[in-house]
Design a protein around this motif. Structure first.
Motif, PDB file in Angstrom:
ATOM      1  N   LYS B   2       0.842  -1.194   0.000  1.00  0.00           N
ATOM      2  CA  LYS B   2       0.000   0.000   0.000  1.00  0.00           C
ATOM      3  C   LYS B   2       0.881   1.250   0.000  1.00  0.00           C
ATOM      4  O   LYS B   2       1.853   1.325   0.755  1.00  0.00           O
ATOM      5  CB  LYS B   2      -0.887  -0.014   1.256  1.00  0.00           C
ATOM      6  CG  LYS B   2      -2.126   0.854   1.126  1.00  0.00           C
ATOM      7  CD  LYS B   2      -2.913   0.902   2.431  1.00  0.00           C
ATOM      8  CE  LYS B   2      -4.119  -0.027   2.393  1.00  0.00           C
ATOM      9  NZ  LYS B   2      -4.937   0.094   3.621  1.00  0.00           N
ATOM     10  N   VAL B  13      -4.553   6.938  -1.732  1.00  0.00           N
ATOM     11  CA  VAL B  13      -4.077   5.676  -1.172  1.00  0.00           C
ATOM     12  C   VAL B  13      -4.193   4.630  -2.277  1.00  0.00           C
ATOM     13  O   VAL B  13      -5.282   4.352  -2.780  1.00  0.00           O
ATOM     14  CB  VAL B  13      -4.921   5.258   0.055  1.00  0.00           C
ATOM     15  CG1 VAL B  13      -4.405   3.943   0.622  1.00  0.00           C
ATOM     16  CG2 VAL B  13      -4.895   6.360   1.105  1.00  0.00           C
ATOM     17  N   GLU B  15      -3.342   0.808  -3.333  1.00  0.00           N
ATOM     18  CA  GLU B  15      -2.904  -0.517  -2.900  1.00  0.00           C
ATOM     19  C   GLU B  15      -2.742  -1.408  -4.121  1.00  0.00           C
ATOM     20  O   GLU B  15      -3.638  -1.504  -4.972  1.00  0.00           O
ATOM     21  CB  GLU B  15      -3.917  -1.129  -1.934  1.00  0.00           C
ATOM     22  CG  GLU B  15      -3.407  -2.438  -1.354  1.00  0.00           C
ATOM     23  CD  GLU B  15      -4.354  -3.005  -0.296  1.00  0.00           C
ATOM     24  OE1 GLU B  15      -4.082  -4.124   0.154  1.00  0.00           O
ATOM     25  OE2 GLU B  15      -5.350  -2.351   0.056  1.00  0.00           O
ATOM     26  N   ASP B  77       5.529   4.406   1.049  1.00  0.00           N
ATOM     27  CA  ASP B  77       4.730   3.238   1.418  1.00  0.00           C
ATOM     28  C   ASP B  77       4.172   3.444   2.823  1.00  0.00           C
ATOM     29  O   ASP B  77       4.542   4.383   3.530  1.00  0.00           O
ATOM     30  CB  ASP B  77       5.524   1.938   1.251  1.00  0.00           C
ATOM     31  CG  ASP B  77       6.741   1.891   2.160  1.00  0.00           C
ATOM     32  OD1 ASP B  77       6.693   2.496   3.248  1.00  0.00           O
ATOM     33  OD2 ASP B  77       7.740   1.256   1.775  1.00  0.00           O
ATOM     34  N   GLU B  78       3.268   2.544   3.181  1.00  0.00           N
ATOM     35  CA  GLU B  78       2.548   2.656   4.449  1.00  0.00           C
ATOM     36  C   GLU B  78       3.456   2.858   5.656  1.00  0.00           C
ATOM     37  O   GLU B  78       3.210   3.705   6.502  1.00  0.00           O
ATOM     38  CB  GLU B  78       1.767   1.353   4.656  1.00  0.00           C
ATOM     39  CG  GLU B  78       0.315   1.535   4.745  1.00  0.00           C
ATOM     40  CD  GLU B  78      -0.353   0.184   4.971  1.00  0.00           C
ATOM     41  OE1 GLU B  78      -1.449   0.183   5.516  1.00  0.00           O
ATOM     42  OE2 GLU B  78       0.244  -0.862   4.594  1.00  0.00           O
ATOM     43  N   HIS B  81       5.057   6.210   5.655  1.00  0.00           N
ATOM     44  CA  HIS B  81       4.026   7.209   5.919  1.00  0.00           C
ATOM     45  C   HIS B  81       3.742   7.310   7.419  1.00  0.00           C
ATOM     46  O   HIS B  81       3.608   8.391   7.962  1.00  0.00           O
ATOM     47  CB  HIS B  81       2.753   6.837   5.153  1.00  0.00           C
ATOM     48  CG  HIS B  81       1.693   7.900   5.230  1.00  0.00           C
ATOM     49  ND1 HIS B  81       1.817   9.109   4.582  1.00  0.00           N
ATOM     50  CD2 HIS B  81       0.511   7.930   5.882  1.00  0.00           C
ATOM     51  CE1 HIS B  81       0.742   9.849   4.815  1.00  0.00           C
ATOM     52  NE2 HIS B  81      -0.066   9.158   5.616  1.00  0.00           N
ATOM     53  N   ARG B  82       3.678   6.101   8.092  1.00  0.00           N
ATOM     54  CA  ARG B  82       3.433   6.084   9.540  1.00  0.00           C
ATOM     55  C   ARG B  82       4.572   6.784  10.275  1.00  0.00           C
ATOM     56  O   ARG B  82       4.359   7.594  11.164  1.00  0.00           O
ATOM     57  CB  ARG B  82       3.295   4.649  10.032  1.00  0.00           C
ATOM     58  CG  ARG B  82       1.846   4.192  10.179  1.00  0.00           C
ATOM     59  CD  ARG B  82       1.735   2.990  11.108  1.00  0.00           C
ATOM     60  NE  ARG B  82       2.695   1.937  10.787  1.00  0.00           N
ATOM     61  CZ  ARG B  82       2.489   0.984   9.864  1.00  0.00           C
ATOM     62  NH1 ARG B  82       1.369   0.973   9.167  1.00  0.00           N
ATOM     63  NH2 ARG B  82       3.389   0.052   9.649  1.00  0.00           N
TER      64      ARG B  82
END
Lengths: 502, 165
Positions: B2, B13, B15, B77-78, B81-82
């Motif tokens: 994702k 977003v 995926e 990517d996820e 991003h976090r």
């Protein structure tokens, strides 16, 4: 009468002239610099000879070597193209002195029109209006120019006496900034033309730049092929031209055409030339200068008149009469030319150099591309940034704008950044569509922001494509790193990977 | 996998399910994506619609040139991003700015000296290339340190010319 022509130029214009020669059954000789061994004009010509290292002054400006090569190969004529030696009276004279035909005007006309000061004085004495400036005063020193500047009035332009194409030209707003601008203008003029002399000219604001194509033979016939609208410029470099001009009606065309013919006659002009005018909002027009050569934008005139200007040039140089009389010339339909430059419109039109790895040319009805490059060719920093010219023609201006939009979208050049997106934005501009623009439009009132033209925006498609490319790249590097998990080499594996994903 | 892709402050977003299916902002699409003869031109078929664009890797992310418009995009990517949303945006704004030559050319003028204070937009250097004189400007205010070239030098593309701190 000659049957072999040396083309003293490079790039798209050398190819254009080669094509005319070939169609006329004439043999061709190309000359090239060390940077251009693989250039198209070298590949297309019957013979090709090295001039020297890449910088122009060691190669395409070496008139002595060019004349030597013409003599050695038995070329009976030299076509100078545009730029380089095209407007150098001494070169034209050196050519003629060797009994070689110069495909262009007489050296005396080049000298008269090439020195912008003399040119303006000459046409003014023939009763043709000129823009106020330091015409006919010869080459002035900086202190003299600074003294005379307030009399002309600001804003004004510094222009190179030997100039053309915006090289060595500067816009001056007030006296204070003038000394520095003079220095840089002279430096640029010296580098481009080997002549650092400049003159001043009043800047007519809100003006359009409209020029007339002239053809003249050695038997006293002079005709014009109508006008070209050249107002869309950046730093005094034309970017896009059209013919006819949306601003010119039949009455104005006749009036300006007659004046253009008279200006050419005032210097006993022979061959193809162009008279440039500034036209203000009230349709007053002023003589700006005469370009004593073939113009970059000649194809749009060819498209609307059906006259092959390069073939006419050769015909005139062979001493024959013009193929057409003024009464034969009818402008039919519309044509637009977009100059495709290796410049990035999203980064201040910064030149872009590099290898062209791929090109997809636009084709189909009403499309002509004059180009000097092909996939595998390197765009070097030594010459100007023009890659090709995209010329589109059709019945009406509206049809041609729509056709240009589709052609620009088809045109793909990979390896260097180009100004194609600039042209795409221009084709969407309401002011361009309405014909509402002047010479300041590109710099002062045009933006690359898509919202300004109300064009469709597809950020989600762009987002998907960026993501997919980023994803591919991540996948690829992840595989390459895990080297020990495979028994084959990375290179072999890469080849397989690319075949699978092709 | 994702990804969070940002264009003009708008987040998408995306995926990637498999070679032929993606989910964009919760909506499943069938895609067929190919590079045209291994170049930076890409063809995308998405639910039957056909698009073609240039996709370049720039200094600060991706650039997509689609239908005459340029879309600068950042793709993370996820996980990244976090991390970014926890620790704030990643690339530091300060630090040293290296002025690099955007193309090969000849240095014709350097109107600044080491130690000079400059403002955003000030001309740092004039580079002649393709018969044009190109003004290279400062992207931000700062002080000139490490002048690496002088007038008359020929420079290569991407060569560092000077730095601003």
């Amino acid at each position: 009468m000659f049957n072999k022509v040396l083309i003293a130029n490079r790039g798209e214009i050398a190819v254009r002239v080669l094509r005319a020669c070939r169609e006329l059954g004439l043999e061709t000789v190309a000359v090239y610099s060390e940077a251009d061994r693989q250039a198209l004009h070298v590949r297309y010509a019957d013979e090709a000879y090295l001039l020297g290292p890449a910088p122009s002054r060691d190669s395409y400006l070496r008139g002595d070597k060019i004349v030597e090569i013409a003599k050695k190969t038995g070329a009976g004529a030299i076509h100078p193209g545009y730029g380089f030696l095209a407007e150098r009276a001494d070169f034209a004279q050196a050519v003629i002195d060797e009994d070689i035909a110069f495909i262009g005007p007489k050296p005396s006309s080049i000298a008269a029109m090439g020195d912008k000061g003399v040119a303006r004085a000459t046409v003014r004495s023939a009763g043709i209006p000129v823009v106020p400036g330091t015409e006919a005063e010869g080459s002035l020193r900086d202190d003299e120019l600074l003294a005379v500047a307030p009399e002309i009035g600001f804003p004004l332009l510094i222009k190179a006496t030997a100039g053309g194409g915006g090289k060595g030209m500067r816009e001056v707003r007030d006296l204070e900034e003038m000394p520095l601008l003079l220095t840089s203008a002279r430096r640029e003029a010296e580098a481009a033309f080997g002549d650092g002399n400049v003159y001043l000219e009043k800047l007519v604001e809100g003006a359009r730049h409209i020029e007339f194509q002239i053809l003249a033979d050695t038997h006293g016939n002079v005709i014009h092929l109508g006008e070209r609208e050249c107002s869309l410029q950046r730093r005094h470099q034309k970017l896009l031209e059209e013919s006819p001009s949306p601003f010119v009606d039949e009455a104005l065309r006749q009036q300006m055409g007659e004046v253009a013919v008279r200006a050419a006659q005032s210097v006993e002009y022979v061959n193809a030339g162009t008279i440039e005018f500034l036209v203000d909002g009230e349709k007053n027009f002023y003589f700006l200068e005469m370009n004593t050569r073939l113009q970059v934008e000649h194809p749009i005139t060819e498209a609307v008149t059906g006259v092959d200007i390069v073939k006419e040039q050769i015909r005139v140089a062979r001493g024959r009469t013009l193929k057409h009389t003024q009464a034969d010339i009818q402008m039919k339909g519309w044509a637009i030319e977009c100059r495709v430059n290796a410049e990035d419109p999203y980064n201040g039109f910064m030149p872009s150099t590099g290898y062209i790895s791929n090109i997809l040319l636009p084709t189909g009805p009403g499309v002509r591309v004059d180009t000097g490059v092909y996939p595998g060719f390197e765009i070097s920093p030594y010459y100007d940034s023009l890659i090709s010219k995209l010329i589109v023609f059709g019945e009406t201006r509206a049809e041609v704008i729509l056709r240009m939009r589709r052609a620009l979208e088809e045109y793909k050049i990979v390896g260097v950044r180009t100004n194609i997106p600039f042209h795409q934005n221009m084709m969407d501009s309401h002011r361009f569509m309405g014909g509402q623009f002047d010479t300041q439009f590109v710099e002062k009132r045009f933006s690359m922001e898509r919202a300004d033209h109300g064009r469709a925006s597809s950020p989600h498609i762009a987002a998907i494509m960026a993501t997919l490319v980023a994803h591919q790249q991540t996948q690829r590097s992840a595989h390459v790193i895990q080297r020990n998990e495979r028994d084959t080499s990375n290179w072999k594996w890469m080849g397989r990977w690319e075949r699978i994903h092709r | 996998m994702k990804y969070i892709t940002t264009i003009d402050e708008q987040e998408f977003v995306v995926e990637i399910l498999d070679e032929e299916h993606i989910i964009v902002n919760g909506e499943t699409c069938s895609v067929n994506f190919e590079s045209i003869s291994g170049e930076s031109v890409f063809s995308l078929l998405i639910d039957g619609k056909s698009y073609e664009a240039y996709v370049y890797e720039g200094d600060f992310g991706w650039e997509v040139l689609l239908q005459g418009s340029l879309y600068p995009a950042t793709v993370v990517d996820e996980r990244e991003h976090r991390l970014r949303s926890t620790f704030g945006s990643s690339p530091a704004q300060g630090g040293e700015f290296y002025l690099k030559a955007p193309m090969p050319g000849l240095v014709v003028d350097v109107p600044v000296d080491e130690g000079d204070e400059v403002n955003e937009g000030d001309v740092l250097l004039i580079l002649e290339s393709m018969k044009m004189q190109n003004e290279l400007k400062s992207p931000r205010a700062g002080k000139i340190v490490r002048m690496r070239v002088k007038v008359g030098d020929n420079v290569e593309r991407r060569q560092t010319l000077l730095s601003v701190v």
